[in-house]
Design an enzyme around this catalytic site. Structure first.
Site, short mmCIF file in Angstrom:
data_model
loop_
_atom_site.label_atom_id
_atom_site.label_comp_id
_atom_site.label_asym_id
_atom_site.label_seq_id
_atom_site.Cartn_x
_atom_site.Cartn_y
_atom_site.Cartn_z
N GLY A 51 0.85 -1.19 0.00
CA GLY A 51 0.00 0.00 0.00
C GLY A 51 0.88 1.23 0.00
O GLY A 51 2.06 1.15 0.32
N CYS A 78 5.25 -6.24 1.69
CA CYS A 78 5.65 -4.84 1.73
C CYS A 78 4.93 -4.11 2.88
O CYS A 78 5.17 -4.42 4.05
CB CYS A 78 5.40 -4.19 0.37
SG CYS A 78 6.22 -2.61 0.20
N TYR A 79 4.01 -3.21 2.60
CA TYR A 79 3.27 -2.54 3.67
C TYR A 79 2.62 -3.57 4.60
O TYR A 79 2.59 -3.39 5.83
CB TYR A 79 2.20 -1.62 3.07
CG TYR A 79 1.35 -0.91 4.11
CD1 TYR A 79 1.81 0.25 4.72
CD2 TYR A 79 0.10 -1.41 4.49
CE1 TYR A 79 1.06 0.90 5.69
CE2 TYR A 79 -0.66 -0.77 5.44
CZ TYR A 79 -0.19 0.39 6.05
OH TYR A 79 -0.95 1.02 6.99
N HIS A 165 8.12 -7.63 -3.69
CA HIS A 165 6.84 -7.97 -4.31
C HIS A 165 6.96 -9.27 -5.12
O HIS A 165 7.36 -9.23 -6.29
CB HIS A 165 6.38 -6.82 -5.22
CG HIS A 165 5.90 -5.64 -4.45
ND1 HIS A 165 4.60 -5.51 -4.00
CD2 HIS A 165 6.56 -4.55 -4.01
CE1 HIS A 165 4.48 -4.38 -3.33
NE2 HIS A 165 5.65 -3.77 -3.33
N GLU A 167 4.78 -10.93 -6.46
CA GLU A 167 3.75 -11.06 -7.49
C GLU A 167 4.15 -10.47 -8.84
O GLU A 167 3.56 -10.80 -9.86
CB GLU A 167 2.43 -10.43 -7.00
CG GLU A 167 2.44 -8.91 -6.84
CD GLU A 167 2.99 -8.43 -5.50
OE1 GLU A 167 3.65 -9.21 -4.80
OE2 GLU A 167 2.76 -7.25 -5.15
N SER A 219 -23.01 -8.94 -27.82
CA SER A 219 -22.30 -7.94 -28.62
C SER A 219 -21.31 -8.60 -29.58
O SER A 219 -20.85 -7.98 -30.52
CB SER A 219 -21.53 -6.99 -27.69
OG SER A 219 -20.40 -7.65 -27.15
N GLY A 220 -20.98 -9.87 -29.29
CA GLY A 220 -20.00 -10.54 -30.14
C GLY A 220 -18.61 -10.55 -29.54
O GLY A 220 -17.71 -11.19 -30.05
N GLY A 221 -18.41 -9.82 -28.45
CA GLY A 221 -17.12 -9.83 -27.75
C GLY A 221 -16.99 -11.11 -26.93
O GLY A 221 -17.93 -11.89 -26.83
N VAL A 222 -15.80 -11.28 -26.33
CA VAL A 222 -15.54 -12.55 -25.64
C VAL A 222 -16.41 -12.70 -24.39
O VAL A 222 -16.89 -13.80 -24.10
CB VAL A 222 -14.03 -12.72 -25.31
CG1 VAL A 222 -13.54 -11.64 -24.37
CG2 VAL A 222 -13.74 -14.09 -24.74
N ASP A 223 -16.70 -11.60 -23.68
CA ASP A 223 -17.49 -11.73 -22.45
C ASP A 223 -18.93 -12.16 -22.74
O ASP A 223 -19.42 -13.14 -22.18
CB ASP A 223 -17.52 -10.41 -21.67
CG ASP A 223 -16.14 -9.95 -21.28
OD1 ASP A 223 -15.20 -10.75 -21.40
OD2 ASP A 223 -16.00 -8.78 -20.87
N SER A 224 -19.60 -11.41 -23.63
CA SER A 224 -21.01 -11.75 -23.86
C SER A 224 -21.13 -13.09 -24.60
O SER A 224 -22.10 -13.82 -24.40
CB SER A 224 -21.74 -10.63 -24.60
OG SER A 224 -21.32 -10.52 -25.93
N SER A 225 -20.13 -13.44 -25.40
CA SER A 225 -20.20 -14.72 -26.10
C SER A 225 -20.01 -15.89 -25.12
O SER A 225 -20.71 -16.89 -25.19
CB SER A 225 -19.13 -14.80 -27.19
OG SER A 225 -19.31 -13.76 -28.12
N LYS A 371 -10.28 -11.25 -16.77
CA LYS A 371 -10.45 -11.35 -18.22
C LYS A 371 -9.73 -12.58 -18.82
O LYS A 371 -10.30 -13.28 -19.65
CB LYS A 371 -9.89 -10.07 -18.87
CG LYS A 371 -10.18 -9.94 -20.33
CD LYS A 371 -11.56 -9.38 -20.55
CE LYS A 371 -11.86 -9.20 -22.03
NZ LYS A 371 -13.17 -8.57 -22.21
#
Ligand code: XMP
Length: 515
Positions: A51, A78-79, A165, A167, A219-225, A371
């Site tokens: 942080g 870290c923090y 870090h 990560e 919409s044809g994007g990856v999420d809605s598909s 995503k």
């Protein structure tokens, strides 16, 4: 599950993703989460994020001291480590020299947390404060040249801290450390797999929806598909997919989308041709925000009318993703009241902005996913690569890539130029190196000469960018030959265009889109 308590670090999400890469589920929660709430969640481990604060700052975020007594393994980063040290009676000081960037980690105790981390491994540091003395029961695990306490542990209580870090990708051996924590210290099992997610989600959708009807705006994007695939598999024809064609898609895309869904995936889609309405609603509008607003309003109106015509529906399916629901320390909590602020639903934005007061209940099967996890799920349930790896495309579509007034003629010009861009990008195999690749049509004209004739026509701007997440971007260093081919083809094949320019602006200060 591993819980990450977020103290406002830009890396909290990244920690969650790294944990999930070990096939263990993780969630990011606010640092205000109480020990009792944590107990009820039964996490196998807790990570305290970094942080921006110093533990001694007035108003610095602190965690419920009850968490040290839960008996759950904790790793402070870290923090998070400094807080652990301070709350347990050790000392933290402003370091003589802060440490920013790469540092070599020298290992004093190569057992549990640092198993398989090389002595001298490069780790990424970013801190101004340092641990000066350890709380009782703690031992030193590693140091760097400038940081005497770079990794510490109370083995008995399973409390760990690292100043670096693990990560970030620059930390070599960081993922090994995370695996040690997750598997050996917390005893997690690798159960967070795509197949398990799909199975469980389908079960959950069925249990939630029962025999009710669900509407999905495709919409044809990856999420809605991906959403459409999951829901269709779960509830079959109780799902209605609606595709509203605003008339601002790329050449051939509406037809392609319908063909794929109807003929290849056998998922029925209600096609709503609203092209004329949308063109009429932005006729004469040149202001970018006004254009977006009007398209948004029109979308809502069409959506409401059509959902009435096709309905009634009980549920609306939303492609909300995990980053939209993260309860993070500094973004979703009102700093004045400490209250959680309503989470914004980004997919609304994707389908043009649905109103908040729609009288639907929501079903949001992707709300646990990042995503890249959506892509994995999409792939595993049969979405083709052309959708899984499709570039982002803005909700208002080509309307915000035509500067000035949007007319049917100017849409045709942009569509033809844009098609050439896509064809050449694909032919030269650079599609997957780019975040986005498209054409923009300007409202000005310039003089040119073609076949001894003077021309006075529009320029096309070529926008090819690389990016990790769309927040920052750079213009792509593609071969000159590719630029030349695209330019030649557009000027020769697209009537109304006599010049092509290449946008060499990064984001910031530019944005990816031109409006
Ligand atoms: P900018 O232009 O702000 O865009 O650099 C960042 C990313 O967001 C996309 N974008 C949108 N996506 N609805 C969307 O779904 C929108 O209204 C919208 N505007 C921009 C843009 O294509 C880029 O990927």
């Amino acid at each position: 599950m591993i819980v990450i308590l977020d103290f406002g670090s830009q890396y909290s999400e990244l920690i969650a993703r790294r944990i999930r890469e070990t096939q263990v589920y993780s969630e990011v929660l606010s640092y205000r989460t109480t020990a009792e709430q944590l107990r009820q969640l039964h996490p196998k481990g807790i990570i305290l994020s970094g942080g921006p604060s110093s533990v001694y700052d007035k108003g610095a975020p602190h965690c419920d001291p009850g968490i040290w007594e839960l008996g759950i393994p904790i790793l402070g980063v870290c923090y998070g480590m400094q807080l652990m040290v301070q709350q347990l009676g050790g000392g933290v000081e402003r370091a003589e020299r802060g440490e920013y960037g790469k540092a070599s980690l020298y290992i004093d105790d190569p057992t549990d947390l640092l198993t398989n981390v090389d002595d001298g491994a490069t780790m990424w540091m970013s801190h101004g404060d340092s641990v000066a003395h350890l709380p009782e029961g703690f031992e030193l695990l590693a140091h760097t040249e400038n940081t005497p306490c770079a990794a510490i542990a109370d083995h008995g209580k399973k409390l760990y801290g690292v100043q670096f870090h693990p990560e970030v990708v620059h930390s070599i051996g960081g993922q090994a450390l995370i695996r040690n924590f997750v598997y050996h210290i917390c005893n997690c099992q690798p159960t967070w797999t795509t197949d398990a997610f799909v199975e469980e989600t389908i079960r959950e959708i069925r249990a939630k929806v029962g025999d009710k009807r669900v509407l999905l705006a495709l919409s044809g994007g990856v999420d809605s598909s991906t959403l459409a695939f999951l829901l269709h598999r779960a509830i079959g024809d109780q799902l209605t997919c609606m595709f509203i064609d605003q008339g601002f898609m790329r050449k051939g895309e509406p037809e392609r989308l319908l063909k794929l869904f109807r003929e290849q995936f056998h998922i029925p889609v209600e096609y709503v041709n609203a092209r004329d309405r949308f063109l009429a609603t932005i006729a004469g509008v040149t202001d970018p925000e006004e254009k977006r607003k009007r398209i948004g309003y029109e979308f809502i109106r069409v959506f409401e009318e059509e959902s009435k015509r096709l309905g009634p529906f009980d549920y609306l399916a939303q492609g909300t993703l995990y980053p939209d629901v993260i309860e993070s320390a500094d973004t979703n909590v009102d700093p004045q009241t400490g209250e959680r602020v309503a989470v914004k639903i980004k997919s609304h934005h994707n389908v043009g902005g649905l109103p908040k007061d729609l009288r639907f209940k929501l079903v949001e099967p992707l709300r646990k996913l990042f995503k890249d996890e959506v892509r994995k799920v999409g792939r595993s349930i049969g979405l083709p690569e052309e959708i899984v790896r499709r570039h982002p495309f803005p909700g208002p579509g080509l309307a915000i890539r035509i500067l000035g007034e949007v007319t049917a003629e100017r849409l045709e010009i942009l569509r033809d130029a844009d098609l050439i861009v896509r064809q050449e990008i694909n032919r030269n195999d650079v599609y997957h190196d780019l975040w986005q690749a498209f054409a923009v049509l300007l409202p000005i004209r310039s003089v040119g000469v073609m076949g001894d004739q003077r021309t006075y026509a529009y320029p096309i701007v070529l926008r090819l960018v690389t990016s990790e997440d769309g927040m920052t971007a750079d213009w792509a260093r593609v071969p000159y030959d590719l630029l030349e081919t695209i330019s030649n083809r557009i000027v020769n094949e697209v009537a109304g265009v006599n010049r092509v320019v290449y946008d060499i602006t990064s984001k910031p200060p530019g944005t990816i889109e031109w409006e």
